[in-house]
Motif scaffolding. Structure first.
Motif, short mmCIF file in Angstrom:
data_model
loop_
_atom_site.label_atom_id
_atom_site.label_comp_id
_atom_site.label_asym_id
_atom_site.label_seq_id
_atom_site.Cartn_x
_atom_site.Cartn_y
_atom_site.Cartn_z
N ALA A 189 0.84 -1.20 0.00
CA ALA A 189 0.00 0.00 0.00
C ALA A 189 0.87 1.25 0.00
O ALA A 189 2.03 1.21 0.42
CB ALA A 189 -0.91 0.00 1.23
N ASP A 190 0.34 2.35 -0.48
CA ASP A 190 1.07 3.61 -0.43
C ASP A 190 1.29 4.04 1.01
O ASP A 190 0.38 3.98 1.84
CB ASP A 190 0.29 4.70 -1.18
CG ASP A 190 0.39 4.54 -2.69
OD1 ASP A 190 1.50 4.30 -3.19
OD2 ASP A 190 -0.65 4.66 -3.36
N ALA A 191 2.53 4.47 1.32
CA ALA A 191 2.87 4.94 2.66
C ALA A 191 2.65 6.44 2.78
O ALA A 191 2.37 7.12 1.78
CB ALA A 191 4.31 4.58 2.98
N ASP A 192 2.79 6.96 4.01
CA ASP A 192 2.61 8.38 4.23
C ASP A 192 3.68 9.20 3.51
O ASP A 192 3.42 10.27 3.00
CB ASP A 192 2.61 8.70 5.74
CG ASP A 192 3.83 8.14 6.45
OD1 ASP A 192 4.54 7.30 5.84
OD2 ASP A 192 4.07 8.51 7.61
N LYS A 193 4.90 8.66 3.46
CA LYS A 193 5.98 9.27 2.69
C LYS A 193 7.03 8.22 2.39
O LYS A 193 7.11 7.20 3.08
CB LYS A 193 6.60 10.47 3.42
CG LYS A 193 7.30 10.16 4.73
CD LYS A 193 7.89 11.45 5.31
CE LYS A 193 8.60 11.21 6.63
NZ LYS A 193 9.19 12.45 7.19
N PRO A 194 7.84 8.41 1.35
CA PRO A 194 8.83 7.40 0.95
C PRO A 194 9.82 7.08 2.07
O PRO A 194 10.16 7.96 2.88
CB PRO A 194 9.53 8.04 -0.25
CG PRO A 194 8.57 9.06 -0.76
CD PRO A 194 7.84 9.57 0.44
N PRO A 231 4.42 1.48 9.88
CA PRO A 231 3.43 0.40 10.06
C PRO A 231 3.46 -0.59 8.90
O PRO A 231 4.03 -0.32 7.84
CB PRO A 231 2.10 1.16 10.11
CG PRO A 231 2.35 2.40 9.32
CD PRO A 231 3.78 2.78 9.59
N GLN A 232 2.83 -1.73 9.11
CA GLN A 232 2.75 -2.76 8.07
C GLN A 232 2.04 -2.22 6.84
O GLN A 232 0.94 -1.67 6.93
CB GLN A 232 2.00 -3.99 8.62
CG GLN A 232 1.76 -5.10 7.61
CD GLN A 232 3.02 -5.75 7.10
OE1 GLN A 232 3.63 -5.25 6.15
NE2 GLN A 232 3.41 -6.85 7.73
N THR A 233 2.67 -2.33 5.69
CA THR A 233 2.08 -1.84 4.44
C THR A 233 1.84 -2.96 3.43
O THR A 233 1.36 -2.71 2.33
CB THR A 233 2.98 -0.77 3.78
OG1 THR A 233 4.29 -1.34 3.56
CG2 THR A 233 3.11 0.46 4.66
N THR A 289 17.40 -0.27 7.74
CA THR A 289 17.14 -0.78 9.10
C THR A 289 16.57 -2.19 9.05
O THR A 289 16.56 -2.88 10.06
CB THR A 289 16.13 0.13 9.83
OG1 THR A 289 14.87 0.10 9.13
CG2 THR A 289 16.64 1.56 9.91
N GLY A 290 16.06 -2.60 7.89
CA GLY A 290 15.43 -3.90 7.77
C GLY A 290 13.92 -3.88 7.98
O GLY A 290 13.27 -4.92 7.86
N ARG A 291 13.38 -2.71 8.26
CA ARG A 291 11.95 -2.63 8.57
C ARG A 291 11.06 -3.13 7.42
O ARG A 291 10.12 -3.89 7.63
CB ARG A 291 11.58 -1.18 8.91
CG ARG A 291 10.10 -0.91 9.22
CD ARG A 291 9.62 -1.53 10.52
NE ARG A 291 9.29 -2.94 10.39
CZ ARG A 291 8.81 -3.68 11.38
NH1 ARG A 291 8.65 -3.15 12.57
NH2 ARG A 291 8.53 -4.95 11.19
N THR A 292 11.38 -2.73 6.19
CA THR A 292 10.56 -3.15 5.05
C THR A 292 10.60 -4.67 4.87
O THR A 292 9.55 -5.32 4.75
CB THR A 292 11.06 -2.48 3.75
OG1 THR A 292 10.92 -1.06 3.88
CG2 THR A 292 10.25 -2.95 2.55
N LEU A 293 11.79 -5.24 4.86
CA LEU A 293 11.90 -6.68 4.68
C LEU A 293 11.33 -7.46 5.85
O LEU A 293 10.78 -8.55 5.67
CB LEU A 293 13.37 -7.07 4.45
CG LEU A 293 13.88 -6.87 3.02
CD1 LEU A 293 15.39 -7.03 2.95
CD2 LEU A 293 13.20 -7.85 2.07
N MET A 294 11.40 -6.91 7.06
CA MET A 294 10.83 -7.60 8.21
C MET A 294 9.31 -7.60 8.15
O MET A 294 8.66 -8.56 8.57
CB MET A 294 11.32 -6.97 9.51
CG MET A 294 12.81 -7.19 9.80
SD MET A 294 13.34 -8.94 9.76
CE MET A 294 14.13 -9.01 8.15
#
Length: 226
Positions: free
Chosen positions: A155-160, A173-175, A200-205
């Motif tokens: 989903a589109d996030a609040d900002k890149p 948050p989970q997108t 940081t790994g947040r996207t892949l996690m």
């Protein structure tokens, strides 16, 4: 052949082994001058779980994923994020030079030949980014090398992510959500999730969590840069 990054000639002299043993010739799209600007991660003192350079053991990011989310990270990457990588992704993603998707073909292909997975998927572009760029940068980076399956929707996030600081990245948050085809994959399959950059790994996690929640246990991740 000319370097896709700078236009300098590329010297692709074949070895005797390649000529007489019919070894697969993997094309190279990067000149030696550009390659000298890279900082390979192999053989360095990296975090054993995510390859963060000069970590002196398991890094703080990986400890966070284990303590807070119960995730034992299993990530590999090829190059440290430096000025050259930054400039590359600026041209490739921000300015939409899709031909640069093949610049690291030889490096990624060589890695793929040494590492085997049952299912290979990737971090998809959000609808907003896809519309703005006209192509999916992660998909284009890997599609000529792996048999990719799209199993996630973003989903589109609040900002890149590129515009967020470290704390904002970690609190993203989970997108992602899973496509129905994920249910057709046996749960004992080894899953590989591809991305372009691991910060940081947040996207892949988040992506990892989708597969974990779906019942998969053997999940690895990979990025060009760390």
């Amino acid at each position: 052949m000319k370097c896709l990054n700078c236009g300098n000639p590329i010297n692709n002299n074949l070895t005797i082994r390649e000529i007489f043993l019919f070894k697969e010739i993997i094309p190279n799209y990067m000149c030696n001058l550009c390659r000298q600007e890279l900082a390979p991660l192999v053989g360095r003192n990296n975090c054993p779980r995510c390859m963060k350079p000069e970590s002196e053991g398991i890094c703080s990011d990986c400890r966070l994923w284990e303590q807070k989310f119960g995730i034992i990270n299993c990530h590999q990457a090829l190059f440290e994020y430096n000025r050259f990588i930054h400039s590359y992704f600026k041209l490739y993603k921000r300015y939409g030079d899709v031909l640069l998707a093949r610049l690291f073909y030889q490096d990624i292909k060589n890695w793929s030949l040494k590492n085997h997975f049952d299912v290979v998927t990737y971090i998809p572009a959000s609808p907003g980014h896809l519309q703005a760029r006209g192509f999916d940068p992660v998909y284009e980076l890997y599609t000529d090398i792996f048999e990719l399956q799209q199993l996630l929707v973003k989903a589109d996030a609040d900002k890149p992510q590129a515009q967020k600081n470290r704390l904002e990245r970690l609190e993203t948050p989970q997108t992602f959500s899973a496509l129905p085809t994920i249910e057709q994959i046996p749960k004992n399959q080894h899953i590989l999730i591809l991305d372009d950059i691991y910060t940081t790994g947040r996207t892949l996690m988040h992506a990892h969590d989708i597969f974990l929640s779906a019942g998969f246990k053997n999940i690895s991740t990979f990025s060009l840069s760390r």
